[in-house]
Design a protein around this motif. Structure first.
Motif: not given
Length: 466
Positions: A110-115, A120-123, A248-256, A262-265
């Motif tokens: 995941v990308l943090r706000e500082d770039g 992250v590992t989760e069940s 205006v955002a009304i929710g529905g965020d996608v999972p992280e 991300i694609a390298k150039v």
């Protein structure tokens, strides 16, 4: 600036000519042609230019259903191919076989706000089954948050169950297609195509990419952001929330785990506009990637809406409009054809000047100039402050001119005093905009230093980086 502001400016241009003001007093509306001339550049670009422009790549992450005019499109399994990877579709069919039910752990970045990146590992819980719609069968996979939603929506999945499944197309390890249950396309496909276009522009000269938006049922849109990061040589696409047509955002965020692509150039590129490109309502943008020289090096530069702010937004075009208006109205015998031609040219020039206050700039004197001159960065085109200040100033000019050309004058004070009294709200508005622009320019300068830091490329290459 907005179209309404340009139109008002054209009307104001006409009132600078006493003969045209006289015609308006008599109810002759021909001088309104100057307002049409002021709006003409945007009319040409948005009614013709955008449809005639060449497109090398069309990125459509969620094709619209032809009948409903929103995504996801209901498709048959036999219609799908590897070309549809990461696109968002719906398939209606019968659960043929449950292949697996289970749980486990998944790791993703995941990308943090500082770039920075964080792993992250989760069940997760998951289900894998085959779906048959009569034209073929496809493996359907649901896990994590999407699995929870899937079971909540459809109940326990059993063989023989009829269901409508939506998600993005992916390719399994054995090369076969699969449908991954989701409520949005995967952003990786968008990132891959933009990166490919940049690399091809470096060798071929130019590539133009059209990015379509994602319209969902209920007249709402899935927002996504395109970040070009030159020092890291990355294209990052972030899938965002569901938004209204007004943004205006009304929710529905996608999972992280499916939020970023991300694609390298492999080639150097720079970004001329420091903010990421946001796609939500209205039509998606077009971006041209062009091979160019920067600080003595060959790079690829981006150009937002390449069909916009070209010849139509030039001072040259104003001269052409003036000549055409003069020729036509002289031919039909309009007494004030010369004044109308000058007002039309002035109105078009006001449009060019007003747009020059923003970011994009214009190609001012083609064919003498070949590319756009950067704007003054006083505010974005949709800025309420600069649009209000400009429109108010133009209305002030109209009142001022009508008073000047009236005997006896309706407002018996000097011209200078009257103009100052009428225009003070605009003066304050532009003053605030100029003050804010200093802060904005500083932020842009800092971002451009980062975005155009070609030395960072060289250092990364020397240490075996990108």
């Amino acid at each position: 600036m907005r179209g309404f502001t340009h139109y008002i400016s054209g009307l104001a241009a006409a009132t600078f000519f006493g003969a045209l003001v006289g015609d308006l007093r008599l109810g002759i509306l021909i001088p309104v042609i100057a307002a049409a001339a002021a709006y003409f550049p945007d009319f040409v670009d948005f009614k013709f230019g955008k449809f005639l422009a060449r497109r090398d790549y069309e990125i459509d992450p969620a094709p619209w259903d032809e009948k409903k005019h929103y995504a996801p499109k209901l498709v048959k399994i036999s219609e799908l191919s590897k070309e549809n990877r990461y696109q968002f579709f719906a398939i209606e069919g019968t659960v043929e076989e449950i292949l697996a039910r289970g749980s486990g752990k998944v790791s993703y970045k995941v990308l943090r706000e500082d770039g920075s990146e964080e792993t992250v590992t989760e069940s997760y819980n998951s289900i894998v089954f085959t779906l048959n719609d009569g034209t073929g069968k496809i493996t359907v996979e649901a896990f994590g948050d999407d699995y929870e939603f899937f079971e909540e929506e459809f109940g326990k999945i059993e063989e023989g169950k009829e269901m409508l499944v939506f998600g993005y197309i992916d390719i399994d390890e054995d090369g076969s297609l699969k449908l991954v249950v989701s409520d949005a396309p995967h952003p990786q496909g968008i990132a891959d195509t933009i990166a490919k276009a940049i690399e091809e522009a470096y060798s071929e000269g130019e590539r133009i990419v059209k990015i379509h938006n994602i319209r969902l049922p209920g007249d709402v849109y899935r927002r996504f952001m395109v970040h070009l990061d030159p020092p890291k040589r990355e294209v990052r696409v972030e899938m965002g929330p569901i938004v209204t047509p007004g943004g205006v955002a009304i929710g529905g965020d996608v999972p992280e785990y499916r939020k970023y692509g991300i694609a390298k150039v492999s080639v150097p590129f720079i970004k001329t506009y420091p903010k990421p490109t946001r796609i939500d309502s209205f039509s998606g943008p077009e971006i041209a990637f062009r091979k160019a020289e920067f600080k003595g090096k060959t790079v690829v530069k981006d150009r937002f809406l390449p069909w916009h702010h070209g010849f139509s937004h030039s001072l040259t075009m104003g001269v052409v409009i003036g000549l055409a208006v003069f020729a036509f109205f002289k031919l039909i015998g309009y007494e004030h054809a010369t004044e109308l031609a000058l007002a039309s040219m002035l109105g078009q020039w006001l449009h060019v000047f007003e747009d020059q206050l923003g970011f994009m700039g214009s190609n001012l004197l083609p064919p003498l100039t070949k590319d756009v001159v950067p704007g003054f960065k006083l505010g974005e085109s949709g800025s309420g402050l600069t649009n209000f200040s400009t429109a108010w100033l133009m209305i002030a000019f109209m009142i001022w001119n009508f008073n000047r050309f009236t005997e006896p004058r309706a407002i018996p004070i000097s011209d200078a005093k009257l103009l100052l009294l009428l225009a003070w709200p605009s003066i304050i508005g532009f003053g605030i905009a100029i003050a804010k622009s200093f802060k904005l320019r500083k932020e842009i300068s800092e971002l451009m230093d980062y975005y155009t830091n070609l030395e960072a490329f060289e250092e990364m290459e020397e240490v075996g980086g990108i």
